[in-house]
Design a protein around this motif. Structure first.
Motif, PDB file in Angstrom:
ATOM      1  N   ALA A 180       0.835  -1.210   0.000  1.00  0.00           N
ATOM      2  CA  ALA A 180       0.000   0.000   0.000  1.00  0.00           C
ATOM      3  C   ALA A 180       0.869   1.259   0.000  1.00  0.00           C
ATOM      4  N   GLU A 181       2.000   1.212   0.704  1.00  0.00           N
ATOM      5  CA  GLU A 181       2.886   2.394   0.792  1.00  0.00           C
ATOM      6  C   GLU A 181       3.512   2.739  -0.558  1.00  0.00           C
ATOM      7  N   ILE A 182       3.878   1.710  -1.323  1.00  0.00           N
ATOM      8  CA  ILE A 182       4.688   1.993  -2.525  1.00  0.00           C
ATOM      9  C   ILE A 182       3.860   2.028  -3.822  1.00  0.00           C
ATOM     10  N   GLU A 183       2.569   1.749  -3.730  1.00  0.00           N
ATOM     11  CA  GLU A 183       1.741   1.760  -4.940  1.00  0.00           C
ATOM     12  C   GLU A 183       1.830   3.117  -5.632  1.00  0.00           C
ATOM     13  N   GLY A 184       2.153   3.094  -6.930  1.00  0.00           N
ATOM     14  CA  GLY A 184       2.259   4.317  -7.701  1.00  0.00           C
ATOM     15  C   GLY A 184       3.536   5.087  -7.460  1.00  0.00           C
ATOM     16  N   LYS A 185       4.396   4.572  -6.584  1.00  0.00           N
ATOM     17  CA  LYS A 185       5.624   5.305  -6.251  1.00  0.00           C
ATOM     18  C   LYS A 185       6.892   4.530  -6.628  1.00  0.00           C
ATOM     19  N   ASP A 186       6.838   3.233  -6.593  1.00  0.00           N
ATOM     20  CA  ASP A 186       8.021   2.410  -6.864  1.00  0.00           C
ATOM     21  C   ASP A 186       7.589   1.249  -7.758  1.00  0.00           C
ATOM     22  N   GLN A 187       7.593   1.500  -9.066  1.00  0.00           N
ATOM     23  CA  GLN A 187       7.057   0.519 -10.010  1.00  0.00           C
ATOM     24  C   GLN A 187       7.813  -0.799  -9.958  1.00  0.00           C
ATOM     25  N   GLU A 220       6.770  -2.668  -6.911  1.00  0.00           N
ATOM     26  CA  GLU A 220       5.370  -3.064  -7.087  1.00  0.00           C
ATOM     27  C   GLU A 220       5.275  -4.297  -7.990  1.00  0.00           C
ATOM     28  N   ASP A 221       6.020  -4.261  -9.090  1.00  0.00           N
ATOM     29  CA  ASP A 221       6.010  -5.411 -10.006  1.00  0.00           C
ATOM     30  C   ASP A 221       6.540  -6.659  -9.318  1.00  0.00           C
ATOM     31  N   ALA A 222       7.578  -6.479  -8.499  1.00  0.00           N
ATOM     32  CA  ALA A 222       8.154  -7.634  -7.795  1.00  0.00           C
ATOM     33  C   ALA A 222       7.154  -8.216  -6.804  1.00  0.00           C
ATOM     34  N   ILE A 223       6.397  -7.344  -6.139  1.00  0.00           N
ATOM     35  CA  ILE A 223       5.385  -7.820  -5.188  1.00  0.00           C
ATOM     36  C   ILE A 223       4.297  -8.596  -5.928  1.00  0.00           C
ATOM     37  N   TRP A 224       3.813  -8.028  -7.033  1.00  0.00           N
ATOM     38  CA  TRP A 224       2.770  -8.742  -7.790  1.00  0.00           C
ATOM     39  C   TRP A 224       3.287 -10.091  -8.296  1.00  0.00           C
ATOM     40  N   ALA A 225       4.543 -10.109  -8.729  1.00  0.00           N
ATOM     41  CA  ALA A 225       5.101 -11.377  -9.230  1.00  0.00           C
ATOM     42  C   ALA A 225       5.153 -12.421  -8.114  1.00  0.00           C
TER      43      ALA A 225
END
Lengths: 339, 126
Positions: free
Chosen positions: B95-102, B105-110
């Motif tokens: 939630a903290e990095i959404e829209g701020k650290d792509q 974010e991609d690594a989390i989704w993966a």
């Protein structure tokens, strides 16, 4: 006294003209974690003539995966009985726990048809998919077309302002997750954040929402006709796209990659639009489809909670979280384009 | 996997014993034993992989969260508890990095997608 005897005593009190009331062939129907469902044969004598009828008992379990008012379910069935939306006839509603330990209702059984989705991918049902899909989404469109006030359902269902439909539903199911989840759910929490940041437009009109309209919750035959829409326990007033989106939750494709396991999504949408007279705005439908992934997960989580807390230790309460919780996460990822 | 496998197996054991009685109505017995068989199949598959998957997943989660450490207690309840702690932290971090650290974010989704592959059950509809 046996359940048969107690049922017979209860029904005798509601059929003063009947004599020799007997309940037999009582058998529990598998599945159905939100209500205990039994079929039975009622026999009685009236004006000297023997009569009998196949009936269904739907009784609240000690603890359920969803908490709903059986009066709303009963009235929803009753409102649509005799309309283009096929439903079983409701007979008696009992909201007190005295007669059978828990509240219940009794309905006529619609005999001779199937509900199990697995049958649809076996002979002789394979050829009926286009017809069944047409009937499935035509009927859903008819539910959306119906006037809730004319049906008398605005008297029993909570009103909602058009602008509040999405927030009321999302808020309700998010609270269920907050209260019932037994482990953190990062995928569902990310979906909720997206839903809150990207609300859908208000509905074109407020309609009756069945709440669980999917393959598996209607009775079908080999020709693809639908003879009864069941499981109205989550019925409410709201955005008709909510019902359409529930059916597009990938969990209800049963691994077939199509809406309801029957036809491509765009065909289902076209049938529904033709029947309902409404337009399914793609962005709004996307929102409601993702919302229904959250709702589905909340239901599976609630089932686990009811088991963990000891309120209901039936194996049917374990099956949804074990078999569907991860599938629902995958469905959510799929809808969000992350899988 | 909730409810816990060990708790469910104990309950299923009692259920099977009850259904061994001769006076159980056949439809009740069929329903109870059919579901029991399905649950045992899921438990068998998931139980075999559980420790391996939890250790692997906890390692990946620590990487995403920038944490050091490892799982020393390899019993399932301990690994599950640590997994829950790390996944709760991941929710906040996500939630903290959404829209701020792509990239993160991609690594989390993966990793979230990979976690659902580890948790696949037989016959999963998705």
């Amino acid at each position: 006294m046996s359940l048969e005897g107690r049922l017979a005593a209860y029904i005798s009190g509601r059929l003063p003209q009947a004599q020799n009331v007997v309940v037999d062939r009582l058998a529990r129907i598998s599945g159905g974690a939100s209500r205990e469902t039994y079929r039975f044969r009622l026999s009685w004598t009236e004006a000297g003539a023997g009569r009998s009828r196949a009936l269904i008992l739907r009784r609240d379990p000690p603890a359920s995966l969803i908490d709903t008012e059986r009066r709303i379910e009963f009235e929803a069935y009753r409102a649509f009985f005799g309309s283009d939306v096929p439903v079983p006839e409701m007979l008696w509603l009992e909201e007190e726990s005295g007669p059978l330990d828990h509240p219940f209702f009794i309905a006529a059984e619609i005999e001779g048809f199937q509900a199990a989705p697995a049958l649809l991918w076996t002979e002789p049902y394979l050829a009926c998919h286009p017809k069944l899909a047409d009937r499935k989404w035509t009927i859903l469109g008819q539910i959306a077309r119906a006037d809730p006030e004319a049906l008398g359902l605005t008297r029993v269902m909570e009103p909602v302002a058009p602008a509040d439909c999405w927030s009321r539903e999302l808020g309700y199911w998010e609270q269920v997750l907050d209260e019932d989840e037994a482990e953190p759910l990062p995928i569902i929490r990310a979906a909720i954040r997206w839903l809150r940041a990207n609300p859908p437009p208000p509905p074109q009109r407020i309609t009756v929402v069945h709440g669980d309209y999917r393959t598996g919750n209607f009775l079908f035959d080999t020709a693809g006709e639908i003879h009864g829409v069941l499981d109205w326990e989550m019925a409410h007033l709201g955005d008709p796209l909510e019902d359409l989106g529930w059916g597009f939750n990938p969990v209800w494709s049963f691994g077939r990659g199509q809406a309801g396991g029957l036809v491509p999504d765009h065909q289902a949408v076209a049938i529904w639009e033709r029947s309902s007279g409404l337009r399914a705005d793609p962005d709004a439908l996307y929102w409601w489809t993702l919302f229904n992934c959250v709702k589905g997960q909340a239901i599976w989580v609630s089932s686990a909670r009811a088991w963990i807390d000891g309120g209901n230790r039936e194996p049917i309460m374990v099956y949804p979280p074990w078999a569907l919780q991860n599938a629902q996460d995958r469905a959510t990822l799929k809808v969000m384009g992350r899988l | 996997m909730k409810p816990n496998v060990s708790d469910v197996l104990m309950e299923l054991s009692a259920l099977v014993a009850r259904n061994a009685a001769p006076d159980i109505p056949p439809t009740d017995r069929a329903g109870a034993l059919g579901l029991t068989a399905a649950l045992l199949a899921i438990a068998g598959r998931r139980w075999d992989d559980a420790a391996h998957n939890l250790v692997h997943e906890n390692r990946e989660l620590r990487k995403l969260l920038g944490l050091s450490g490892q799982d020393d207690d390899l019993r399932i309840p301990a690994l599950t508890g640590e997994n829950a702690r790390l996944r709760a932290m991941l929710i906040n971090r996500h939630a903290e990095i959404e829209g701020k650290d792509q990239q993160l974010e991609d690594a989390i989704w993966a990793e979230l997608a990979a976690s659902t592959v580890r948790r696949l059950t037989p016959g999963s509809p998705v």
